[in-house]
Scaffold this motif. Sequence first.
Motif, PDB file in Angstrom:
ATOM      1  N   ASP A  20      -3.185  14.247   7.018  1.00 29.64           N
ATOM      2  CA  ASP A  20      -2.173  13.897   5.795  1.00 29.64           C
ATOM      3  C   ASP A  20      -3.163  14.383   4.522  1.00 29.64           C
ATOM      4  OD1 ASP A  20      -0.457  12.345   6.705  1.00 29.64           O
ATOM      5  OD2 ASP A  20      -1.274  10.351   5.944  1.00 29.64           O
ATOM      6  N   LYS A  38       2.961   7.268   3.690  1.00 33.75           N
ATOM      7  CA  LYS A  38       3.899   8.652   3.631  1.00 33.75           C
ATOM      8  C   LYS A  38       5.203   8.744   2.980  1.00 33.75           C
ATOM      9  CE  LYS A  38       3.577  11.059   8.019  1.00 33.75           C
ATOM     10  NZ  LYS A  38       2.834  12.075   8.593  1.00 33.75           N
ATOM     11  N   HIS A  52      -5.691   9.707   6.100  1.00 29.70           N
ATOM     12  CA  HIS A  52      -5.145  10.090   7.417  1.00 29.70           C
ATOM     13  C   HIS A  52      -5.641  11.618   7.613  1.00 29.70           C
ATOM     14  CE1 HIS A  52      -3.764  11.690  10.719  1.00 29.70           C
ATOM     15  NE2 HIS A  52      -3.371  10.364  11.047  1.00 29.70           N
TER      16      HIS A  52
END
Length: 199
Positions: free
Chosen positions: A61, A140, A58
């Motif tokens: 991230d 995450k 992502h």
Amino acid sequence: MRLIQQNPDLSAYLAADEVIDHDHPLIRETADRLRTGGADAYSYAKAAYEFVRDTVPHSADAQDPRVTWRASDVLALRTGICYAKAHALAALLRAQSIPTALCYQRLADDDGTNAVVHGLVAVRLPGRASWARQDPRGNKPGVDAQFSPEGERLAWTVRPECNEIDYPVLYDAPHPVVLSALRAAPDRHRLWRTLPTAL
């Protein structure tokens, strides 16, 4: 939650277009590689889901400034926000004749402010009468999404008390508001300021 098909014809959820470009060689090659050993539709869908979830970071991230929206670009550049990753997964699944829809949630902070639309997919596996939502956003700390056709294991469960919403419509193409935001943003930092807050 009852999911509502935007288009009653399942073939609409198998179509290729400019965004979900599953006729692109990279999508086809990736799909063929993931479907090794004649895997059945369930095994292939799980492999494709985990591939997008785990090998395409992502962009928030990864602090990647690039904005992708076309499925083949997501796989080529290995970056994208939730919408882009949903487009990539939809392309991989449609490439193997698994009907796949795009769907959305409205998420917010604990106090209901800073709302944003989140993108995911719904799949219709062979032999099943219902759609199953899957979220390839990427895990995450605090996020543990899993492929689960039986019971949803999404990145987030909506909280109505925080003005969050599960939008029930299953789209055969990206929502125009979502696609417009992606296409107009020159980088992720500016995209963050123009993300849709509702559909």
